[in-house]
Design an enzyme around this catalytic site. Structure first.
Site, mmCIF file in Angstrom:
data_model
loop_
_atom_site.group_PDB
_atom_site.id
_atom_site.type_symbol
_atom_site.label_atom_id
_atom_site.label_comp_id
_atom_site.label_asym_id
_atom_site.label_seq_id
_atom_site.Cartn_x
_atom_site.Cartn_y
_atom_site.Cartn_z
ATOM 1 N N GLY A 31 3.625 5.263 11.851
ATOM 2 C CA GLY A 31 3.131 6.374 12.668
ATOM 3 C C GLY A 31 1.866 5.985 13.413
ATOM 4 O O GLY A 31 0.987 5.359 12.833
ATOM 5 N N ARG A 45 -11.799 -8.896 19.407
ATOM 6 C CA ARG A 45 -13.116 -9.401 19.823
ATOM 7 C C ARG A 45 -13.804 -10.157 18.692
ATOM 8 O O ARG A 45 -14.407 -11.206 18.899
ATOM 9 C CB ARG A 45 -13.988 -8.225 20.288
ATOM 10 C CG ARG A 45 -13.440 -7.543 21.555
ATOM 11 C CD ARG A 45 -14.217 -7.953 22.785
ATOM 12 N NE ARG A 45 -13.519 -7.585 24.011
ATOM 13 C CZ ARG A 45 -13.850 -6.564 24.790
ATOM 14 N NH1 ARG A 45 -14.866 -5.773 24.464
ATOM 15 N NH2 ARG A 45 -13.180 -6.335 25.902
ATOM 16 N N ARG A 92 9.275 1.680 13.819
ATOM 17 C CA ARG A 92 9.751 1.559 12.444
ATOM 18 C C ARG A 92 10.876 0.527 12.487
ATOM 19 O O ARG A 92 11.651 0.492 13.428
ATOM 20 C CB ARG A 92 10.211 2.919 11.924
ATOM 21 C CG ARG A 92 9.013 3.880 11.847
ATOM 22 C CD ARG A 92 9.220 5.083 10.996
ATOM 23 N NE ARG A 92 7.944 5.625 10.543
ATOM 24 C CZ ARG A 92 7.245 6.573 11.189
ATOM 25 N NH1 ARG A 92 7.686 7.081 12.304
ATOM 26 N NH2 ARG A 92 6.089 6.992 10.710
ATOM 27 N N ASP A 123 0.865 3.732 4.674
ATOM 28 C CA ASP A 123 1.383 3.320 3.380
ATOM 29 C C ASP A 123 2.616 2.396 3.488
ATOM 30 O O ASP A 123 2.666 1.330 2.864
ATOM 31 C CB ASP A 123 1.771 4.622 2.656
ATOM 32 C CG ASP A 123 2.057 4.407 1.215
ATOM 33 O OD1 ASP A 123 1.231 3.780 0.544
ATOM 34 O OD2 ASP A 123 3.138 4.839 0.762
ATOM 35 N N THR A 146 -3.755 5.817 9.719
ATOM 36 C CA THR A 146 -2.863 6.969 9.505
ATOM 37 C C THR A 146 -3.680 8.251 9.564
ATOM 38 O O THR A 146 -4.788 8.300 9.012
ATOM 39 C CB THR A 146 -2.129 6.888 8.151
ATOM 40 O OG1 THR A 146 -1.581 8.183 7.848
ATOM 41 C CG2 THR A 146 -3.021 6.479 7.003
ATOM 42 N N ASP A 148 -3.007 10.838 8.002
ATOM 43 C CA ASP A 148 -2.855 11.585 6.739
ATOM 44 C C ASP A 148 -4.002 11.386 5.743
ATOM 45 O O ASP A 148 -4.139 12.171 4.807
ATOM 46 C CB ASP A 148 -1.543 11.186 6.037
ATOM 47 C CG ASP A 148 -0.323 11.589 6.833
ATOM 48 O OD1 ASP A 148 -0.465 12.384 7.774
ATOM 49 O OD2 ASP A 148 0.784 11.096 6.526
ATOM 50 N N ASP A 150 -4.181 9.303 3.393
ATOM 51 C CA ASP A 150 -3.591 9.284 2.050
ATOM 52 C C ASP A 150 -3.599 7.905 1.396
ATOM 53 O O ASP A 150 -2.811 7.666 0.483
ATOM 54 C CB ASP A 150 -2.149 9.824 2.109
ATOM 55 C CG ASP A 150 -1.265 8.995 3.035
ATOM 56 O OD1 ASP A 150 -1.800 8.166 3.787
ATOM 57 O OD2 ASP A 150 -0.041 9.190 3.007
ATOM 58 N N ARG A 192 2.510 14.300 5.025
ATOM 59 C CA ARG A 192 3.743 14.106 4.256
ATOM 60 C C ARG A 192 3.589 14.412 2.763
ATOM 61 O O ARG A 192 4.194 15.316 2.249
ATOM 62 C CB ARG A 192 4.182 12.649 4.438
ATOM 63 C CG ARG A 192 5.618 12.494 4.748
ATOM 64 C CD ARG A 192 6.023 11.071 5.030
ATOM 65 N NE ARG A 192 4.967 10.085 5.178
ATOM 66 C CZ ARG A 192 5.174 8.826 5.513
ATOM 67 N NH1 ARG A 192 6.392 8.406 5.731
ATOM 68 N NH2 ARG A 192 4.181 7.975 5.634
ATOM 69 N N ASN A 235 -8.315 41.717 8.986
ATOM 70 C CA ASN A 235 -7.045 42.248 9.461
ATOM 71 C C ASN A 235 -6.067 41.158 9.901
ATOM 72 O O ASN A 235 -5.029 41.446 10.450
ATOM 73 C CB ASN A 235 -7.261 43.268 10.584
ATOM 74 C CG ASN A 235 -7.984 42.645 11.766
ATOM 75 O OD1 ASN A 235 -8.181 41.432 11.813
ATOM 76 N ND2 ASN A 235 -8.382 43.467 12.713
ATOM 77 N N ARG A 267 4.154 35.115 11.098
ATOM 78 C CA ARG A 267 4.504 34.221 12.201
ATOM 79 C C ARG A 267 4.266 32.765 11.756
ATOM 80 O O ARG A 267 3.430 32.517 10.882
ATOM 81 C CB ARG A 267 3.632 34.477 13.427
ATOM 82 C CG ARG A 267 3.887 35.805 14.108
ATOM 83 C CD ARG A 267 5.245 35.824 14.810
ATOM 84 N NE ARG A 267 5.465 37.043 15.562
ATOM 85 C CZ ARG A 267 5.855 38.213 15.043
ATOM 86 N NH1 ARG A 267 6.064 38.321 13.741
ATOM 87 N NH2 ARG A 267 6.032 39.272 15.804
HETATM 88 P P1 ADP Z 1 3.651 4.211 7.825
HETATM 89 O O1 ADP Z 1 3.114 2.819 7.873
HETATM 90 O O2 ADP Z 1 3.043 5.091 8.872
HETATM 91 O O3 ADP Z 1 3.600 4.807 6.427
HETATM 92 P P2 ADP Z 1 6.579 3.828 7.551
HETATM 93 O O4 ADP Z 1 6.624 4.324 6.155
HETATM 94 O O5 ADP Z 1 7.614 4.331 8.491
HETATM 95 O O6 ADP Z 1 5.183 4.152 8.284
HETATM 96 O O7 ADP Z 1 6.639 2.235 7.513
HETATM 97 C C1 ADP Z 1 6.542 1.487 8.691
HETATM 98 C C2 ADP Z 1 7.332 0.220 8.587
HETATM 99 O O8 ADP Z 1 6.834 -0.589 7.511
HETATM 100 C C3 ADP Z 1 8.808 0.388 8.274
HETATM 101 O O9 ADP Z 1 9.578 0.726 9.402
HETATM 102 C C4 ADP Z 1 9.164 -1.013 7.756
HETATM 103 O O10 ADP Z 1 9.321 -1.900 8.818
HETATM 104 C C5 ADP Z 1 7.894 -1.368 6.990
HETATM 105 N N1 ADP Z 1 8.109 -1.062 5.568
HETATM 106 C C6 ADP Z 1 7.966 0.110 4.937
HETATM 107 N N2 ADP Z 1 8.326 0.025 3.635
HETATM 108 C C7 ADP Z 1 8.728 -1.254 3.439
HETATM 109 C C8 ADP Z 1 9.240 -1.994 2.316
HETATM 110 N N3 ADP Z 1 9.403 -1.442 1.109
HETATM 111 N N4 ADP Z 1 9.541 -3.298 2.501
HETATM 112 C C9 ADP Z 1 9.380 -3.893 3.700
HETATM 113 N N5 ADP Z 1 8.922 -3.250 4.798
HETATM 114 C C10 ADP Z 1 8.590 -1.957 4.673
#
Ligand code: ADP
Length: 343
Positions: A31, A45, A92, A123, A146, A148, A150, A192, A235, A267
């Site tokens: 993301g 740099r 991804r 992550d 990220t 998040d 997290d 998430r 309110n 809403r």
């Molecule tokens: P984020 O890094 O934002 O958490 P994703 O969870 O979609 O995003 O992971 C991004 C990319 O990292 C995945 O599309 C994949 O290429 C790689 N990745 C994620 N998990 C694994 C894994 N267990 N083994 C190898 N590559 C991974």
């Protein structure tokens, strides 16, 4: 001796100690988050300052597999610190999750003469980095990119502060209509598996509550809210909901209110992708700049398989194993503060 030649001399010494590093590849993965460009700029740099060659890898791990790679000079990262998104694009990549895909990625790195990687992502991206680094004994430093917030071991991630400010502006606007119509609003924010955006967003905008995954497994937060009558002195009510299978999301909660508590005029607003975009805040630009420079310091220092973090305003290096494995706990003091202030 100028700063650059001193740094280069130090670097050369480290290069000989490390054996191989003279070209650093950078990629952004998963993301996107505001501040990723500031991080790309800082890595580029700082690497050039220290005498490394730099190559930009496009579209995350997919670019490693397909060889979408270009040499980066300082000009490649001019005029990007203020922009959201990532000039390197992100993607991804399922193939990277397979040994065959990672072998192709390794072959590309050898062909391109890249002997260290800086991976900017969340992550999932750092999980991929860890697996690859172990499999091929390849030096990788990760930056937590990220919204998040997290990742364990760092107080803040790149993009979180900007997303929080975007949420604040949006909720302030929704507050105007919520008050005029005397309605209950569920506003869904990203996060998430983590409630940092929802909880801190709720405090920053004076919301009645935040429904977050960390608590959803313990109590029925909706029932608690209704039992307490939301905010009795007002309110309108706004509740921030972290999008997560654990909370069920804002639409699910609104459906429950309609069925179980029909006295409320409810809403839903889902903030969605506006939370990822926009010019990074000063906080995120500075954080990304510091972390980017620290990634190169880590390589010079012989560190590998670590994520750069920040704790109590100090740069720290967190082993991938910890950053990925542990959940970052939510600060209960924040929950209590929200509870006290929403009477
Ligand atoms: P984020 O890094 O934002 O958490 P994703 O969870 O979609 O995003 O992971 C991004 C990319 O990292 C995945 O599309 C994949 O290429 C790689 N990745 C994620 N998990 C694994 C894994 N267990 N083994 C190898 N590559 C991974």
């Amino acid at each position: 001796m100028s700063g650059i030649s001193l740094a280069t001399a130090i670097n050369n010494q480290w290069v000989s100690n490390m054996g191989t590093i003279n070209c650093v590849g950078i990629l952004t993965s998963g993301g996107d988050a505001p501040g990723m460009n500031a991080a790309i700029r800082a890595v580029t740099r700082s690497a050039i300052y220290n005498g490394f060659e730099v190559k930009g890898i496009y579209r995350g791990y997919r670019g490693l597999i397909t060889g979408e790679i270009v040499p980066f000079r300082t000009e490649n990262v001019s005029n990007i610190i203020q922009h959201g998104g990532t000039i390197l694009k992100t993607a991804r990549c399922k193939e990277f999750e397979t040994p065959e895909g990672r072998k192709q990625a390794y072959d590309t790195l050898v062909k391109e003469g890249i002997n260290a990687l800086v991976v900017i992502g969340g992550d999932g991206s750092l999980t991929g980095a860890r697996i690859f680094a172990q499999e091929y004994d390849f030096p990788i430093v990760g930056l937590p990119g990220t919204i998040d917030n997290d990742l364990y071991g760092t107080d803040h991630t790149i993009g979180y502060d900007t997303a929080l400010n975007t949420i604040m502006e949006a909720v302030d606007k929704i507050r105007d209509t919520a008050t005029s119509h005397e309605r209950l609003f569920f506003i869904e924010v990203m996060g998430r598996d983590a409630g940092f955006l929802a909880l801190n967003g709720a405090i920053a905008t004076g919301c009645e509550a935040a429904i977050i995954p960390e608590i959803s497994t313990e109590i029925d937060q909706l029932e608690e809210l209704v039992k307490n009558g939301f905010r009795k002195s007002k309110n309108s009510s706004i509740v921030l909901v972290a999008e997560s299978p654990t909370t069920g999301g804002a639409i699910h909660l609104a459906e429950r209110v309609k069925n179980e508590y029909p006295q409320y005029d409810v809403r839903v607003t889902i903030l969605g992708h506006i939370q990822r975009g926009g010019s990074p805040t000063a906080h995120d630009r500075i954080l990304a700049s510091r972390m980017g420079a620290a990634a190169i310091d880590a390589l010079l220092d012989g560190q590998r398989n670590v994520m750069v973090g920040i704790r109590n305003d100090e740069i720290v290096y967190v082993p991938f194993s910890k950053a990925i494995k542990y959940d970052k706990p939510i600060n209960r003091e924040l929950l209590n503060t929200l509870r006290k202030l929403s009477i």
